[in-house]
Design a protein around this motif. Structure first.
Motif, PDB file in Angstrom:
ATOM      1  N   LYS A   1       0.849  -1.207   0.000  1.00 41.53           N
ATOM      2  CA  LYS A   1       0.000   0.000   0.000  1.00 41.53           C
ATOM      3  C   LYS A   1       0.882   1.253   0.000  1.00 41.53           C
ATOM      4  O   LYS A   1       0.666   2.198  -0.763  1.00 41.53           O
ATOM      5  N   ARG A   2       1.920   1.203   0.845  1.00 44.15           N
ATOM      6  CA  ARG A   2       2.840   2.351   0.950  1.00 44.15           C
ATOM      7  C   ARG A   2       3.607   2.552  -0.365  1.00 44.15           C
ATOM      8  O   ARG A   2       3.783   3.685  -0.829  1.00 44.15           O
TER       9      ARG A   2
ATOM     10  N   THR B   1       2.646   1.690  -3.368  1.00 45.56           N
ATOM     11  CA  THR B   1       1.714   2.235  -4.373  1.00 45.56           C
ATOM     12  C   THR B   1       1.499   3.729  -4.158  1.00 45.56           C
ATOM     13  O   THR B   1       1.456   4.500  -5.123  1.00 45.56           O
ATOM     14  N   GLU B   2       1.400   4.118  -2.893  1.00 45.68           N
ATOM     15  CA  GLU B   2       1.206   5.540  -2.545  1.00 45.68           C
ATOM     16  C   GLU B   2       2.360   6.403  -3.059  1.00 45.68           C
ATOM     17  O   GLU B   2       2.140   7.403  -3.745  1.00 45.68           O
TER      18      GLU B   2
ATOM     19  N   ARG C   1       2.740   9.275  -6.035  1.00 44.58           N
ATOM     20  CA  ARG C   1       3.227  10.645  -5.790  1.00 44.58           C
ATOM     21  C   ARG C   1       4.271  11.067  -6.805  1.00 44.58           C
ATOM     22  O   ARG C   1       4.408  12.245  -7.120  1.00 44.58           O
TER      23      ARG C   1
END
Lengths: 294, 168
Positions: free
Chosen positions: B116-117, B119-120, B124
């Motif tokens: 998840k991190r 992908t975040e 960005r």
């Protein structure tokens, strides 16, 4: 002075490896990766060389032993001892200095010049522990295993060549293998391979870790690594050979004494000495052997 | 806050940086500008401990970084993210593995949380579909963005960006 600088830097590198891992799982993963790279990656070349060495040893030994008084099974004994004591540990380790050593040096050298090691340092990772330690431990585990495989394949290669060339039958070869076998030889070869494994991995890692420059400079690092290891292997090998020679001389002098006593028994019409007193003075200047005969 | 006090660094007889002092406040964006070979990178490497200055001092929140031992430095370094000129991505790992590396090493997060991190941070830097690519398959600018994503994924307190605009 450069040599002393290098030795100091090498020792500091070894010291720097011993620290608490940031994450045990990641270190274990890296260790397993290195075991696969060093062990499985070098298995092919080790297998080919070992079979070839065993085969050549059998054929050359048979070619030299022309006396009908020497039983053919002696060939197997010679091949066994040569392969176990010398060919498997020494030659395989010299090959591995090229294969595994240059792989370690080039991997670390490439990481150094592309600033990957710096990136790891900035993340707060002890790069010596994370990058070098798994390579050295992986080598210490896998290289002796490769040496054992080389021993087995070398002896099998000798059997194969002996049978194929009609020098001696498989059963004669097997019989020779079991004659006067000393298990200590295998242990001795493994001790040698542990020394070589440490030298191969640590020196390659040293040259790779501290490599300078790009392109040609990097290649120089790899060359230095493999040639440096070769010199260290030779020095280490000479030392171990020295130990072997001393041991052999001791064994030989013991055998000479035994043969001398056998001759005396022969000339004394089968009577064996009841007691032999072999005394050496404290400063080794005087030797005295006293035999008390029946 | 990072404070640089009278830093001098020389290689052999050549003095690259001499008597440089500066204070970099928290929450600010600071620029080091100079001509080629003026010692920008050397100063930055001194600040993160990759080079040892010959004299002078570097302080992180009042603590002397130059006097710290290896373990103390490691604690400070975990709060630093750095973007290198050549990106310094791990060649044998995919983009996803590269960014996940510091998370694997320093966090106890589950795989789902880490993904998840990743992908975040990739979103960005506008690299949504590059997860499974290797660095060799990326352009210079894309590599830079992946390296930036790796530098920020662990939510570092300080980010050193070396030629961040290069290739973008």
């Amino acid at each position: 002075m450069t040599i002393f600088n290098n030795i100091g830097q090498y020792l500091l590198m070894i010291k720097g490896m011993f620290s608490k891992p940031e994450n045990g799982k990641m270190y274990w993963k890296e260790f397993m990766h290195q075991c696969s790279e060093i062990g499985i990656g070098s298995l092919g070349i080790v297998a080919i060389i070992s079979v070839f060495i065993g085969a050549v040893s059998t054929i050359q030994t048979a070619y030299q032993l022309v006396s009908p008084l020497i039983p053919p099974s002696t060939i197997a004994q010679i091949v066994r001892d040569t392969v176990i004591l010398e060919f498997a540990p020494t030659l395989v380790c010299i090959v591995l200095a090229g294969v595994a050593g240059s792989r370690i040096a080039s991997e670390l050298g490439n990481m150094r010049v592309s600033e990957q090691i710096d990136a790891l340092e900035i993340m707060g990772i002890n790069t010596k522990a994370y990058l070098i330690m798994p390579k050295i431990i992986g080598s210490l585990l896998m290289i002796p295993l490769l040496v054992v495989i080389a021993m087995a394949l070398g002896i099998w290669g000798g059997r194969l060549a002996g049978s194929a060339a009609g020098i001696l039958s498989g059963s004669t070869y097997d019989k020779g293998l079991l004659e006067s076998f000393r298990p200590y030889n295998v242990i001795f070869a493994l001790i040698k391979s542990y020394f070589f494994a440490f030298i191969i991995s640590s020196i390659a890692a040293f040259y790779g870790y501290y490599v300078k420059g790009r392109g040609i400079g990097n290649r120089k690092g790899q060359y230095k690594s493999s040639s440096g290891q070769l010199y260290h292997d030779i020095v280490c090998g000479l030392y171990i050979v020295g130990v072997v020679i001393v041991n052999k001389r001791r064994a030989l002098s013991h055998e000479l004494r035994v043969s001398h006593i056998r001759k005396r028994i022969f000339f004394n019409k089968g009577k064996s000495p009841r007691l032999i007193v072999h005394s050496i003075s404290h400063d080794r200047s005087k030797k005295h052997t006293k035999e008390i005969w029946r | 806050m990072i404070e640089v006090r009278n830093i001098q660094k020389k290689f052999g007889d050549k003095i690259v940086i001499n008597d440089v002092s500066s204070v970099m406040q928290a929450g600010q964006c600071n620029l080091i500008i100079g001509s080629s070979g003026s010692g920008k990178t050397v100063l930055m490497k001194c600040m993160v401990g990759l080079f040892e200055p010959n004299s002078g001092e570097i302080l992180y929140n009042g603590q002397s970084f130059t006097d710290m031992n290896g373990e103390q430095r490691t604690v400070i370094r975990k709060e630093i993210g750095m973007l290198f000129q050549g990106s310094a991505l791990f060649d044998s790992q995919t983009v996803e593995q590269n960014i996940m590396f510091p998370l694997d090493m320093f966090t106890q997060d589950t795989y789902k949380e880490k993904i998840k991190r990743v992908t975040e941070v990739l979103a960005r830097v506008n690299l949504v579909d590059a997860n499974k690519k290797y660095p060799a398959e990326l352009s210079g600018g894309m590599k830079k963005r992946v390296a930036l994503a790796r530098a920020v994924c662990i939510e570092s307190q300080v980010s050193f960006l070396r030629r961040a605009q290069l290739g973008s």
